[in-house]
Write an enzyme that holds these catalytic residues in place. Sequence first.
Site, PDB file in Angstrom:
ATOM      1  N   SER A  46     -13.381 -15.037 -60.447  1.00 14.22           N
ATOM      2  CA  SER A  46     -13.369 -15.832 -61.675  1.00 14.22           C
ATOM      3  C   SER A  46     -14.763 -16.194 -62.163  1.00 14.22           C
ATOM      4  O   SER A  46     -14.967 -16.398 -63.360  1.00 14.22           O
ATOM      5  CB  SER A  46     -12.546 -17.101 -61.460  1.00 14.22           C
ATOM      6  N   GLY A  83      -9.272 -15.279 -59.119  1.00 15.03           N
ATOM      7  CA  GLY A  83      -8.458 -15.429 -57.925  1.00 15.03           C
ATOM      8  C   GLY A  83      -8.685 -14.367 -56.871  1.00 15.03           C
ATOM      9  O   GLY A  83      -8.146 -14.453 -55.770  1.00 15.03           O
ATOM     10  N   ASN A 111     -13.329 -17.267 -53.221  1.00 17.00           N
ATOM     11  CA  ASN A 111     -11.916 -17.531 -52.944  1.00 17.00           C
ATOM     12  C   ASN A 111     -11.589 -17.393 -51.460  1.00 17.00           C
ATOM     13  O   ASN A 111     -10.661 -18.042 -50.968  1.00 17.00           O
ATOM     14  CB  ASN A 111     -11.033 -16.605 -53.786  1.00 17.00           C
ATOM     15  N   ASP A 199     -12.455 -28.664 -63.722  1.00 22.78           N
ATOM     16  CA  ASP A 199     -11.913 -28.386 -62.398  1.00 22.78           C
ATOM     17  C   ASP A 199     -12.912 -28.616 -61.274  1.00 22.78           C
ATOM     18  O   ASP A 199     -12.565 -28.585 -60.093  1.00 22.78           O
ATOM     19  CB  ASP A 199     -11.350 -26.963 -62.322  1.00 22.78           C
ATOM     20  N   HIS A 202     -15.763 -24.257 -61.605  1.00 25.47           N
ATOM     21  CA  HIS A 202     -16.322 -23.205 -62.448  1.00 25.47           C
ATOM     22  C   HIS A 202     -17.375 -23.764 -63.414  1.00 25.47           C
ATOM     23  O   HIS A 202     -17.179 -24.842 -63.976  1.00 25.47           O
ATOM     24  CB  HIS A 202     -15.209 -22.519 -63.244  1.00 25.47           C
TER      25      HIS A 202
END
Length: 229
Positions: A46, A83, A111, A199, A202
Amino acid sequence: MKAASKILNTFAYGAIAPLRNLIVGLLLVPATLQAETITIAALGDSLTAGYGLPQSDGFVPQLQAWLDANGVDATVSNAGVSGDTTAGGLSRADWTLTPDVDAMIVTLGGNDFLRGIDPENSKANLSAILAKGQSAGVEMLLVGLTVSSNYGPEYQAAFQGMYPALSQEFDVPLFPDFFAGMTEGRDMAEARATLLQADGIHPNKEGVALIVEAIGPAVADLAERAASR
């Protein structure tokens, strides 16, 4: 070209003829020896894909703009999938490395850390990706990550240590930390508050710009190495 033709037509015979042919050849060289644009595949998750951002604000578009502004003749293709783990990146490596790809940026592992995957597994996947890149004959840039000690100091050391180890093993340049441009010389609390999306993971548009400013020279060097192959 008309003036040049008149001059060349006066060289009709004898020792002058080879000189005439040489001049004609030199006049034609620029049309046939133009450098080709380097194609760079950005294989990642991502962070590469530009999660949560308008398309123009993501990592690849901002990196492309940086390269263009700095006169680097390279096109970056976005091979980031949100992801994705290192295993996912490995599963996509073959079709990412198409014949037109000259170089590859490998930005994977975030991840894996979030899921607590054994660093040895992550390292094995990254190793296989780099091996595929070498087999394809492309230049590569490996991008590492600095992570927290959520899973303990041993996990942290093993995770962060796999990047320099692989860089040395495959003789591939390493950019040690994807987030370096955001964190160097800044208070971490302020960086999180102002340069990350809601979040807390990011980067936002401004954060990506700082990341690109830091990593841009390494990507320019990657393009130069690919062009000289």
